[in-house]
Write an enzyme that holds these catalytic residues in place. Structure first.
Site, PDB file in Angstrom:
ATOM      1  N   SER A 199      13.197   6.992   9.981  1.00  0.00           N
ATOM      2  CA  SER A 199      12.471   5.858   9.416  1.00  0.00           C
ATOM      3  C   SER A 199      11.605   6.199   8.220  1.00  0.00           C
ATOM      4  O   SER A 199      11.304   5.318   7.409  1.00  0.00           O
ATOM      5  CB  SER A 199      11.597   5.207  10.494  1.00  0.00           C
ATOM      6  OG  SER A 199      10.620   6.108  10.978  1.00  0.00           O
ATOM      7  N   HIS A 227      17.284   1.801  11.930  1.00  0.00           N
ATOM      8  CA  HIS A 227      17.452   1.719  10.475  1.00  0.00           C
ATOM      9  C   HIS A 227      18.899   1.986  10.038  1.00  0.00           C
ATOM     10  O   HIS A 227      19.165   2.105   8.842  1.00  0.00           O
ATOM     11  CB  HIS A 227      16.517   2.700   9.783  1.00  0.00           C
ATOM     12  CG  HIS A 227      15.073   2.349   9.954  1.00  0.00           C
ATOM     13  ND1 HIS A 227      14.421   1.447   9.148  1.00  0.00           N
ATOM     14  CD2 HIS A 227      14.161   2.771  10.867  1.00  0.00           C
ATOM     15  CE1 HIS A 227      13.169   1.324   9.542  1.00  0.00           C
ATOM     16  NE2 HIS A 227      12.988   2.123  10.586  1.00  0.00           N
ATOM     17  N   LYS A 258      14.926  -5.124  11.674  1.00  0.00           N
ATOM     18  CA  LYS A 258      15.158  -4.502  10.366  1.00  0.00           C
ATOM     19  C   LYS A 258      16.263  -5.284   9.651  1.00  0.00           C
ATOM     20  O   LYS A 258      16.064  -6.409   9.251  1.00  0.00           O
ATOM     21  CB  LYS A 258      15.494  -3.021  10.533  1.00  0.00           C
ATOM     22  CG  LYS A 258      14.491  -2.218  11.368  1.00  0.00           C
ATOM     23  CD  LYS A 258      13.090  -2.248  10.823  1.00  0.00           C
ATOM     24  CE  LYS A 258      12.162  -1.230  11.447  1.00  0.00           C
ATOM     25  NZ  LYS A 258      11.566  -1.581  12.735  1.00  0.00           N
TER      26      LYS A 258
END
Length: 411
Positions: A199, A227, A258
């Site tokens: 991240s 991610h 995300k």
């Protein structure tokens, strides 16, 4: 006077748990008054390639994880509104009792299919997914092996167990194997835990080597794809697809906040694994299920992820353009392959000053300092979106070049 967050973070002897409150509040108010405080900026519009910030106006947004710009996508919003009209604002109960709607089951099926797995369970957040998954599976005579750059939610999950926890150097498979050789025989079960895409650095774990080690030493492997989903792999299906190893990971978790542009988390795997976690993870058992509107929107998100690669393709173009130019300029951006682009400064004050000057140029960029990263790894954390235009990115690059030279980060 204390100057940085970490000055208040260090534990010291005290006779009251509120001992640091007055000094920290004084520091905070002074930082706000001198515009040194760059957190909790108030947004007054949807987050896209630009955003309206109260007191600053419209800015180029480089601080959002909404990588594929799906949070305000018209189809997603329409689906969320339809679910809101039909089911109301909240689910009213935990999932195991009265809070599982047909929408929740449909979303879980979508996520499981996306990863070629038998079953998925959705949690209120990605954080609660990780702490619930780890704490439900691990016993006192098990061993947990984590990458040192693992997300905070993974680390916090280990603290809820009574197991032995060891960390291996970031993406260092030689160090991981040394730990396995030394410790494996002393424990019942072993779980290796890592991010797919990290991240803060945007780099990827060496999944092929992790698979080889977990098979060699009879361990299990858990990957957090927060991610990676929608971003890496030919079709955006994450780290397994990137390495052409679909189905090889024992436990996959991730977040829906995300690239999917919503809120929530998920765990996918075999039916036996997911049902066990569903019935033993306290963060699932005791949390109200996701609101129907969010779930309705996310179902449409997965329709897009499955059938429309245009968002990912545009993001890939932006990543290549932006990172290539940063490297040409001499910035240290590590080994990122993702939408996360760290510009590593290494000095906390310099990092904050650079972020402030970018803000003056109408560029919203996050300064990341200790304790989010180590004291020597302060950085500007840039999050790219598919909706950023080439013109916007070139403006950002020009500003970074001028500011980087001013502060001696590049020459």
């Amino acid at each position: 006077m204390k100057k940085n967050f970490h000055d208040f973070f260090i534990e010291s002897k005290r006779n009251d748990i509120f001992a640091n409150l007055d000094a920290f509040y004084e520091y905070l108010e002074e930082a706000k008054s001198t515009k040194e405080y760059a957190y909790r900026r108030t947004l007054a519009s949807a987050t896209s390639s630009t955003v309206v910030v109260e007191g600053a106006g419209e800015m180029i947004m480089l601080g959002s994880n909404n990588y594929l710009d799906l949070a305000a996508n018209t189809k997603v919003v329409n689906a969320a509104q339809a679910a809101l009209a039909k089911y109301g604002n909240g689910s009213g109960s935990v999932a195991l009792l009265g809070g599982t709607f047909d929408l929740h089951r449909k979303l879980e099926t979508k996520i499981a299919t996306f990863y070629s797995r038998e079953l998925a369970a959705i949690f209120p957040t990605g954080f609660s997914t990780n702490i619930g998954t780890i704490s439900s599976l691990i016993c006192s005579n098990d061993l947990l092996l984590l990458d040192t750059y693992s997300h905070a939610s993974l680390i916090e999950g280990t603290k809820l167990t009574r197991a032995t926890v060891k960390f291996f150097k970031h993406n260092d498979m030689e160090h991981l194997e040394k730990l396995l050789i030394k410790l494996r025989s002393q424990y019942d079960g072993v779980l290796i835990v890592t991010d797919g895409i990290f991240s803060m650095d945007g780099d990827i774990c060496p999944l092929d080597k992790l698979i080889a080690l977990k098979q060699k030493y009879n361990a299990r492997l858990m990957i957090d794809e927060a991610h990676a989903i929608g971003i890496v792999g030919d079709h955006g299906r994450g780290t397994e697809e990137y390495f052409h190893l679909t189905g090889a990971v024992d436990i996959i978790t991730g977040t829906l906040s995300k690239a999917p542009g919503g809120i929530g988390g998920y765990v996918v795997g075999s039916k036996k694994l997911v049902e066990y976690i569903r019935h033993f993870a306290s963060s699932y058992i005791f949390s109200t299920s996701l609101p129907p509107a969010v779930v309705g929107g996310l179902i449409e998100v997965f329709n897009i992820l499955e059938n429309d690669l245009s968002h990912k393709e545009k993001l890939d173009y932006n990543k290549q353009l932006f990172t290539a130019r940063l490297r040409e300029l001499g910035f240290n951006i590590g080994q990122t392959i993702s939408a996360i682009v760290p510009i590593i400064i290494g000095d906390e004050e310099k990092t904050k000053l650079m972020a402030r000057e970018l803000a003056e140029e109408k560029i919203f960029c996050s300064a990341v300092v200790f304790p989010a990263v180590s004291k020597t790894q302060s950085r500007l954390r840039i999050s790219l979106m598919c909706s950023h235009s080439e013109k916007q990115l070139l403006k950002v690059l020009s500003a970074l070049e001028l500011i980087g030279k001013k502060y001696g980060v590049i020459v």
